[in-house]
Design a protein around this motif. Structure first.
Motif, short mmCIF file in Angstrom:
data_model
loop_
_atom_site.label_atom_id
_atom_site.label_comp_id
_atom_site.label_asym_id
_atom_site.label_seq_id
_atom_site.Cartn_x
_atom_site.Cartn_y
_atom_site.Cartn_z
N SER A 1 24.69 -98.84 21.19
CA SER A 1 25.29 -98.73 22.57
C SER A 1 23.99 -98.13 23.58
CB SER A 1 26.38 -97.63 22.57
OG SER A 1 25.82 -96.54 22.14
N MET A 2 23.01 -97.60 23.18
CA MET A 2 21.89 -97.07 23.82
C MET A 2 20.58 -97.80 23.96
SD MET A 2 23.55 -94.41 24.77
CE MET A 2 24.98 -93.24 24.51
N PRO A 3 19.94 -97.94 24.91
CA PRO A 3 18.79 -98.49 25.07
C PRO A 3 17.76 -97.86 23.95
CG PRO A 3 19.32 -97.70 27.42
CD PRO A 3 20.32 -97.23 26.57
N GLU A 4 17.68 -96.78 23.49
CA GLU A 4 16.60 -96.34 22.44
C GLU A 4 17.22 -97.38 21.29
OE1 GLU A 4 16.63 -92.19 22.04
OE2 GLU A 4 15.34 -92.71 19.98
N ASP A 5 18.69 -97.12 21.11
CA ASP A 5 19.25 -97.53 19.73
C ASP A 5 18.91 -99.24 19.65
OD1 ASP A 5 19.86 -95.05 19.46
OD2 ASP A 5 21.97 -95.18 19.74
N VAL A 6 19.21 -99.57 20.80
CA VAL A 6 19.03 -101.20 20.34
C VAL A 6 17.59 -101.71 20.45
CG1 VAL A 6 18.83 -101.94 22.86
CG2 VAL A 6 20.03 -103.64 21.48
N ARG A 7 16.57 -100.90 20.81
CA ARG A 7 15.28 -101.06 20.74
C ARG A 7 15.05 -101.00 19.33
NH1 ARG A 7 9.78 -99.06 23.75
NH2 ARG A 7 10.46 -96.85 22.76
N GLY A 8 15.33 -99.83 18.94
CA GLY A 8 14.76 -99.33 17.51
C GLY A 8 15.31 -100.36 16.40
N LEU A 9 16.68 -100.79 16.82
CA LEU A 9 17.53 -101.29 15.65
C LEU A 9 17.17 -102.63 15.71
CD1 LEU A 9 20.98 -99.61 15.78
CD2 LEU A 9 19.64 -99.68 13.85
N LEU A 10 16.91 -103.27 16.96
CA LEU A 10 16.40 -104.52 16.84
C LEU A 10 15.02 -104.77 16.11
CD1 LEU A 10 16.56 -107.63 17.47
CD2 LEU A 10 15.83 -106.89 19.97
N TRP A 11 14.24 -103.89 16.37
CA TRP A 11 12.94 -104.01 15.53
C TRP A 11 13.33 -103.87 14.11
CZ3 TRP A 11 7.70 -104.36 16.61
CH2 TRP A 11 6.81 -104.06 15.73
N THR A 12 14.11 -103.02 13.73
CA THR A 12 14.15 -102.96 12.31
C THR A 12 14.99 -104.23 11.63
OG1 THR A 12 14.72 -100.38 12.53
CG2 THR A 12 15.50 -101.57 10.52
N ALA A 13 15.91 -104.78 12.41
CA ALA A 13 16.69 -106.10 12.08
C ALA A 13 15.61 -107.18 11.90
CB ALA A 13 17.44 -106.23 13.13
N ILE A 14 14.80 -107.30 12.76
CA ILE A 14 13.83 -108.31 12.58
C ILE A 14 12.83 -108.02 11.30
CG2 ILE A 14 11.48 -109.32 13.50
CD1 ILE A 14 12.80 -108.63 16.44
N ASP B 1 11.82 -105.67 25.02
CA ASP B 1 10.65 -104.71 24.81
C ASP B 1 10.47 -104.76 23.03
OD1 ASP B 1 8.47 -103.14 24.94
OD2 ASP B 1 9.47 -101.58 23.79
N ALA B 2 11.76 -104.78 22.62
CA ALA B 2 11.63 -105.07 20.89
C ALA B 2 11.44 -106.47 20.60
CB ALA B 2 13.03 -104.65 20.50
N LEU B 3 11.73 -107.45 21.34
CA LEU B 3 11.35 -108.73 21.12
C LEU B 3 10.00 -108.84 21.34
CD1 LEU B 3 14.30 -110.66 22.53
CD2 LEU B 3 14.05 -110.39 20.17
N GLY B 4 9.39 -108.69 22.33
CA GLY B 4 8.13 -108.63 23.05
C GLY B 4 7.23 -108.00 21.89
N SER B 5 7.38 -106.69 21.51
CA SER B 5 6.46 -106.03 20.72
C SER B 5 6.51 -106.82 19.21
CB SER B 5 7.14 -104.64 20.29
OG SER B 5 7.35 -103.98 21.66
N ALA B 6 7.81 -107.11 18.69
CA ALA B 6 7.26 -107.82 17.37
C ALA B 6 6.92 -109.24 17.40
CB ALA B 6 8.91 -108.02 16.90
N MET B 7 6.80 -109.99 18.59
CA MET B 7 6.07 -111.27 18.86
C MET B 7 4.75 -110.84 18.82
SD MET B 7 8.90 -113.30 20.88
CE MET B 7 8.04 -114.99 20.80
N ARG B 8 4.19 -109.70 19.64
CA ARG B 8 3.07 -109.46 19.70
C ARG B 8 2.27 -109.04 18.35
NH1 ARG B 8 4.79 -105.89 24.08
NH2 ARG B 8 5.25 -107.70 25.22
N LYS B 9 3.09 -108.32 17.55
CA LYS B 9 2.46 -107.96 16.39
C LYS B 9 2.31 -108.93 15.39
CE LYS B 9 3.88 -104.66 12.60
NZ LYS B 9 4.54 -105.46 11.55
N ASP B 10 3.22 -109.96 15.34
CA ASP B 10 3.52 -110.80 14.09
C ASP B 10 3.60 -112.27 14.66
OD1 ASP B 10 4.29 -111.79 11.87
OD2 ASP B 10 5.54 -110.08 11.37
N GLU B 11 2.80 -113.33 14.27
CA GLU B 11 3.07 -114.56 14.75
C GLU B 11 4.34 -115.06 13.85
OE1 GLU B 11 0.91 -116.98 16.13
OE2 GLU B 11 -0.14 -115.36 17.06
#
Lengths: 323, 322
Positions: B146-159, B9-19
């Motif tokens: 370690s948690m779904p919420e964290d991996v989603r939010g942290l991956l987004w921030t990492a990107i 979801d984090a990957l898809g959301s970022a790719m949707r937002k940003d070319e």
């Protein structure tokens, strides 16, 4: 493989500019050697004496917006791309006026404004970068090219093979410039590569277009680089530029070159690209001296600028670790 | 949402937002990744932005660096963190240092996702935990949610971070389910999460050890020991304040990870705690991690090497003298 015939398309004034650029590098490097031996310069330095025509010919063929990755032997590429000699020299002195603000040094010259993605002190280190940058230019449909310089010694490292494979597979906007000076530090080409005398065979293995060129002939280098860059720019795929050149000095400043025969050094000296260009332009002693004096003056001004530069504060070492 | 879905979801959301965001890695396109994380992304975003690569870890990371320096925000996947070792030249010498060596001119907004972890008997080359190698390198940021919420939010921030970020995932965590906010909420790098409050001892755990610590804490509670669990989530930068504050409250600490104990991330945490909370400590800091051996194949040997909930529980009990 296309062999570039000399088209003699460049006018005299352009060639005179090339001579200025090459002499600037030559005199810059000589002054650097002298200052290093005098104990003025810290670090580990590698000069590009003998390879000036490659730097000038390739860099002059690049367009604004193009980017490049260089090597440990980077002074020439950086100067040829237009970074002010003062900024390069100041970097060698570790001053904040340096082109890397004193954080990089001789082996890590950067100049983002001029597309210099960094001189890299790991052999082959920049090759994946220009593959990725060339991919980015393609994805964004930008008319830009990413180019890497590297030596024949780099053709044996994994990044070389992985990068050429990926670049050709994805047709990235990349040019790979192999400066084949026949030495990997102290190891001669015949000891490190089965194709040392024809590096374009490496490109063949990846089905990559290659162009072979005499690296001591700046005009030919320019023509070949221009052709390579325009091919890559068109999006048709990367190009491997196989440049035969000579390293007239040691691997590093202070290298006694015990591994090198007198004949080999004489052969290099006989293939001085500056002599070649001087002959091509039929310059008399006085005329040549005028060019030379100008180069020396620029370098001396750069030296004075660098010697009077500003030292970073020790604690500046903790800046720029993160963006 | 599962941990796997959260990454996707984090990957898809970022790719949707940003070319400028695109992903590349081995087998990530049609196959959807060897851990099925990127399933469906090829169909949505196409082969230009979901790029299958050759088996070339140096080029995968190195091309990511180049694309990042050219202004994009690539996310590259290294299939197993064991294979991260093949790309370390590009991560350690290049990604981590371009900004510094250029005196602040360049930035490398690259995200490297990888996964590892034992517990399924792949043997010694498909299950290591090597996060400590990367935390040791200035210029890199390192997260291990370690948690779904964290991996989603942290991956987004990492990107969207302008630095190279290495994000560790754990194979056994992919099916773990957890509550996530309806809208993706970025989580800042360098902020710890309190998983469970307690008063007697603080367990600082990462990755799967967070979950094993939760099990251990429940058992400890039955024996009258109140356990607080803190998950740093980001290893670099490290939320030292949160760890120290908790230990000042509980006066005891256990650090736990699946990586080898010796020279592990927990050693650094222990050093921070003894320095910043020395006067508050009532017991030696306990460390829980893998025994000093490569991961063995035979399941009984593998399980013997890696830390179990009982190991966490035993460490907790030692800190309170039980």
């Amino acid at each position: 493989m296309a062999k570039v015939e000399k088209k003699r398309a460049l006018n005299e004034e352009t060639l005179r500019d090339f001579l200025r650029g090459m002499l600037l590098i030559r005199r810059f490097e000589e002054h650097v050697e002298e200052r290093f031996r005098a104990g003025d310069l810290p670090g580990f330095l590698h000069v590009a004496i003998g390879q000036e025509a490659v730097a000038v010919g390739v860099c002059q063929a690049m367009e604004e917006g193009d980017v490049f990755a260089s090597t440990h032997r980077a002074h020439g590429h950086t100067l040829a791309r237009g970074t002010p000699p003062k900024a390069v020299m100041a970097e060698l002195y570790g001053k904040i006026e340096g082109c890397s603000r004193g954080y990089g040094g001789s082996m890590h010259l950067y100049d983002l404004e001029r597309g210099n993605f960094g001189a890299n002190a790991v052999i082959g280190g920049g090759l994946p970068h220009v593959t990725g940058a060339g991919l980015a230019f393609k994805l964004r449909d930008e008319p830009r090219v990413a180019l890497a310089f590297f030596g024949d010694g780099a053709t044996n490292i994994g990044t070389f093979h992985e990068s050429l494979n990926l670049a050709q597979l994805w047709k990235t906007k990349t040019v790979f410039v192999c400066e084949n000076n026949h030495w990997a530090e102290s190891t001669p080409g015949w000891q490190h590569s089965p194709v040392w005398d024809d590096m374009s065979k490496r490109a063949l293995a990846f089905d990559m277009r290659s162009i072979k060129v005499d690296g001591q002939d700046v005009e030919a280098v320019f023509e070949a680089a221009h052709e390579a860059l325009e091919f890559a720019r068109s999006g048709e795929g990367p190009v491997f530029l196989d440049v035969e050149t000579y390293r007239m000095h040691g691997h590093f400043i202070g290298d006694p070159q015990v591994y090198r025969t007198k004949e080999d050094r004489e052969e290099a000296a006989d293939n001085d690209p500056i002599t070649r260009l001087r002959e091509r332009l039929a310059l008399g002693d006085d005329e040549f001296k005028a060019f030379d004096d100008q180069a020396n003056q620029i370098v001396e001004e750069a030296l004075e600028f660098a010697q009077n530069g500003t030292d970073p504060q020790p604690e500046d070492a903790l800046k720029n670790v993160y963006a | 949402m599962t941990y796997r879905e959260a990454v996707r979801d984090a990957l898809g959301s970022a790719m949707r937002k940003d070319e400028d965001v695109f992903i590349m890695g081995e087998d990530i396109a049609e196959m959807g990744g060897s851990m099925a994380v990127t399933q469906g992304l090829l169909e949505e975003f196409g082969p230009e932005r979901v790029r299958n690569t050759p088996i070339s870890e140096m080029a995968i990371v190195g091309a990511g660096i180049g694309a990042a320096m050219a202004g994009m925000r690539p996310v590259v996947e290294i299939m197993y963190e064991d294979f991260l070792t093949l790309s370390l030249e590009q991560i350690v010498n290049q990604a981590a240092k371009h900004r510094y060596m250029s005196g602040g001119q360049l930035k490398v907004p690259l995200t490297v996702r990888t996964q590892g972890g034992a517990g399924w008997s792949p043997g010694a080359q498909h299950a290591q935990q090597l996060e400590a190698w990367l935390v040791h390198v200035p210029g890199l940021k390192v997260a291990y949610p370690s948690m779904p919420e964290d991996v989603r939010g942290l991956l987004w921030t990492a990107i969207y971070d302008d630095n190279p970020v290495i994000l560790f995932e754990h194979r056994l965590l992919y099916p773990v389910k957890g509550q996530v906010p309806e809208e993706l909420e970025p989580i800042p790098l360098g902020k710890a999460r309190t998983i469970r409050e307690g008063t007697d001892v603080t367990v600082i755990a990462i990755g799967p050890l967070v979950h094993r610590a939760v099990g251990a804490a429940k058992q400890a509670e039955e024996e009258g020991i109140s356990v607080e669990i803190i998950d740093p989530r980001t290893l670099q930068p490290l939320d030292e304040d949160a760890l120290v504050a908790s230990v000042k409250k509980t006066n005891r600490a256990v650090v736990a990870h699946e990586a080898v104990t010796r020279m592990g991330f927990g050693a650094e945490v222990a050093a921070v705690l003894q320095y910043k909370a020395f006067d508050y400590l009532d017991a030696p800091i306990e460390r829980v991690g893998a025994k000093f051996a490569p991961l063995a194949f035979a399941p009984v040997m593998e399980q013997f090497i890696i830390p179990q909930p009982e190991d966490v529980l035993a460490a907790i009990k030692r800190t309170v003298g039980k």
